[in-house]
Design an enzyme around this catalytic site. Structure first.
Site, mmCIF file in Angstrom:
data_model
loop_
_atom_site.group_PDB
_atom_site.id
_atom_site.type_symbol
_atom_site.label_atom_id
_atom_site.label_comp_id
_atom_site.label_asym_id
_atom_site.label_seq_id
_atom_site.Cartn_x
_atom_site.Cartn_y
_atom_site.Cartn_z
ATOM 1 N N ASP A 46 -8.756 -4.258 -4.826
ATOM 2 C CA ASP A 46 -7.515 -3.611 -4.444
ATOM 3 C C ASP A 46 -6.553 -4.736 -4.046
ATOM 4 O OD1 ASP A 46 -5.692 -1.569 -3.373
ATOM 5 O OD2 ASP A 46 -6.360 -2.286 -1.421
ATOM 6 N N ASP B 147 -3.009 -4.316 -1.864
ATOM 7 C CA ASP B 147 -2.439 -4.141 -0.519
ATOM 8 C C ASP B 147 -3.537 -3.816 0.490
ATOM 9 O OD1 ASP B 147 0.387 -4.444 -1.107
ATOM 10 O OD2 ASP B 147 0.251 -2.529 -2.155
#
Length: 217
Positions: free
Chosen positions: A10, A12
């Site tokens: 991922d 953020d």
């Protein structure tokens, strides 16, 4: 410990410390649209989902006109108004460098738009580490497993040789659906108890703690 061939991150809250900026921009968008301003926890709960469905969940609306206004307000705040810094988490560059030196295939699965990820890569000079990526522009929003399935198809690597790393339950759920191992990080937006419910191989408190899991030998 498994020696993973494909490592999917991922963005953020996992590699980039951007939660504070996302919260600030969402609050600015709410103010601009004259709707109740959500608190940081409420915004944190939807970080990781693609922007449009995240807005609809956060503001409990199916009004397309309001959704469009909040969507555009958020983008304008992110690009033009808000100056909250978004540094990489400590140890990120070192980890990515080492993983590539060990011939690991790296990818990103993010709720960001393609332009947003490309901008983040340019600003942090990290795009060259990743073989491929999927964003909200190319795949269904998390927690759908669509992003991961597309990455597996493109790389030709099976789910049993891959791991998804993220800070939200949405990251855990998308991997869980296809039987892919998942590694949770506790320093993002969702707490360890919520992440643990999805049986990650581990929950780490810093980027550097990923190293022995991703490079077991």
């Amino acid at each position: 410990m498994k020696d993973y061939q494909l490592i999917i991150f991922d963005w953020d809250g996992t590699l980039m410390d951007s939660a504070a900026k996302i919260v600030s921009c969402m609050q600015l968008a709410a103010q601009q649209c004259d709707v109740p301003v959500p608190d940081a926890q409420a915004v944190g709960n939807i970080i990781g989902i693609s922007l449009r469905p995240a807005i609809q969940i956060l503001f409990d609306t199916q009004d397309e006109q309001l959704t469009d206004a909040l969507f555009e307000g958020y983008k304008a705040a992110y690009l033009e108004k808000d100056i909250t810094p978004c540094p990489l988490f400590e140890g990120t560059l070192e980890l990515l460098t080492t993983l590539r030196q060990r011939d690991k295939t790296l990818a990103v699965a993010t709720g960001k738009a393609r332009r947003g990820l490309d901008r983040a890569w340019k600003n942090t000079q990290t795009g060259h580490f990743f073989t491929t990526s999927r964003t909200a522009c190319e795949a269904a929003s998390k927690p759908s497993s669509d992003m991961l399935e597309q990455i597996l198809s493109e790389t030709g690597i099976s789910a049993c040789d891959a791991i998804m790393i993220g800070d939200t339950v949405f990251d855990m759920q998308m991997a869980e659906q296809i039987g892919m191992d998942r590694l949770a990080v506790s320093y993002g937006v969702h707490d360890s108890d919520r992440l643990a419910a999805h049986n990650p191989v581990a929950i780490v408190n810093t980027v550097s703690e990923m190293r022995p899991i991703l490079l077991p030998r």
